[in-house]
Design a protein around this motif. Structure first.
Motif, PDB file in Angstrom:
ATOM      1  N   LEU A   1     -45.237  12.661  47.051  1.00 26.45           N
ATOM      2  CA  LEU A   1     -44.679  13.435  46.179  1.00 26.45           C
ATOM      3  C   LEU A   1     -43.242  12.964  45.567  1.00 26.45           C
ATOM      4  O   LEU A   1     -43.036  12.807  43.918  1.00 26.45           O
ATOM      5  N   GLU A   2     -42.764  12.296  46.026  1.00 26.87           N
ATOM      6  CA  GLU A   2     -41.104  11.995  46.005  1.00 26.87           C
ATOM      7  C   GLU A   2     -41.452  10.911  44.830  1.00 26.87           C
ATOM      8  O   GLU A   2     -40.548  10.406  44.103  1.00 26.87           O
ATOM      9  N   ASN A   3     -42.378   9.764  44.653  1.00 22.42           N
ATOM     10  CA  ASN A   3     -42.951   8.561  43.380  1.00 22.42           C
ATOM     11  C   ASN A   3     -43.554   9.515  42.567  1.00 22.42           C
ATOM     12  O   ASN A   3     -43.507   9.062  41.888  1.00 22.42           O
ATOM     13  N   LYS A   4     -43.679  11.132  42.459  1.00 20.85           N
ATOM     14  CA  LYS A   4     -44.546  11.481  41.690  1.00 20.85           C
ATOM     15  C   LYS A   4     -45.307  10.744  40.998  1.00 20.85           C
ATOM     16  O   LYS A   4     -46.010  10.221  39.771  1.00 20.85           O
ATOM     17  N   GLU A   5     -46.251  10.610  42.271  1.00 22.67           N
ATOM     18  CA  GLU A   5     -47.992   9.681  41.628  1.00 22.67           C
ATOM     19  C   GLU A   5     -48.553  11.101  41.067  1.00 22.67           C
ATOM     20  O   GLU A   5     -48.524  11.981  41.294  1.00 22.67           O
TER      21      GLU A   5
END
Length: 187
Positions: free
Chosen positions: A125-129
């Motif tokens: 989620l943090e890496n906006k995959e």
């Protein structure tokens, strides 16, 4: 009839799906569930489905006690289904290419020590995959580095929370993990 042994540390929804899948099979049965957590729901799920389940201490995994129990059973496949401890080389060496794991990401991304469950989903989620998925792989002496058996991806562009990602991953795990196990045992 081939024998499957499961190792799990928590809730055990994957373990239960595997148990139920093979209850209807003439190919194999789940004969034992091991957990390093005496309060893990997986122990209850196994027993409710007629499968023997035991909790063990961490040192028993590494001092030969669990290997001795496995040798008594002689499993055809050992399946790590949400098992959080590093599997010891002594067992890996005794059962080469007979130990598999499922990881809640598309390895090699988001694998390694400490990368399990919500830690993985949080990083995704943090890496906006835009997509993530599952990897089923053989277990070797390093976390999440064994040869890949199967990967399946899912689009998560609409997922806004870790819980939404976790739900998408769980759907993939429940659908594919029992099938891949059956394919491995059939070949």
């Amino acid at each position: 009839m081939q024998k499957i042994v499961l190792f799990a540390s928590g809730n055990g929804s994957n373990a239960e799906k595997i148990i139920l899948h093979f209850k209807k099979s003439s190919l194999a049965n789940v004969v034992m569930v091991f957990s390093n957590n005496p309060r893990a729901k997986v122990l209850e799920r196994a027993q409710l489905n007629g499968v023997e389940a035991i909790a063990f201490e961490k040192q028993e995994l590494n001092n030969g006690v669990i290997l001795e129990k496995l040798n008594t059973i002689q499993p055809d496949l050992i399946v790590l289904a949400g098992f959080l401890l590093k599997f010891p080389e002594s067992i890996i060496n005794y059962y080469p290419n007979k130990i598999i794991n499922i990881h809640p990401a598309l390895l090699p991304k988001y694998g390694g020590k400490g990368m399990y469950g919500t830690h993985v989903h949080s990083a995704v989620l943090e890496n906006k995959e835009k997509e993530t998925g599952i990897t089923i792989h053989y277990v070797n002496e390093n976390y999440d580095e064994g040869a890949y058996i199967f990967q399946k991806s899912v689009t998560i562009e609409t997922c806004k929370t870790i819980e939404e990602i976790a739900l998408e991953i769980q759907k993939l795990e429940h659908q594919y993990f029992p099938e891949i196990i059956e394919n491995l045992l059939s070949n």
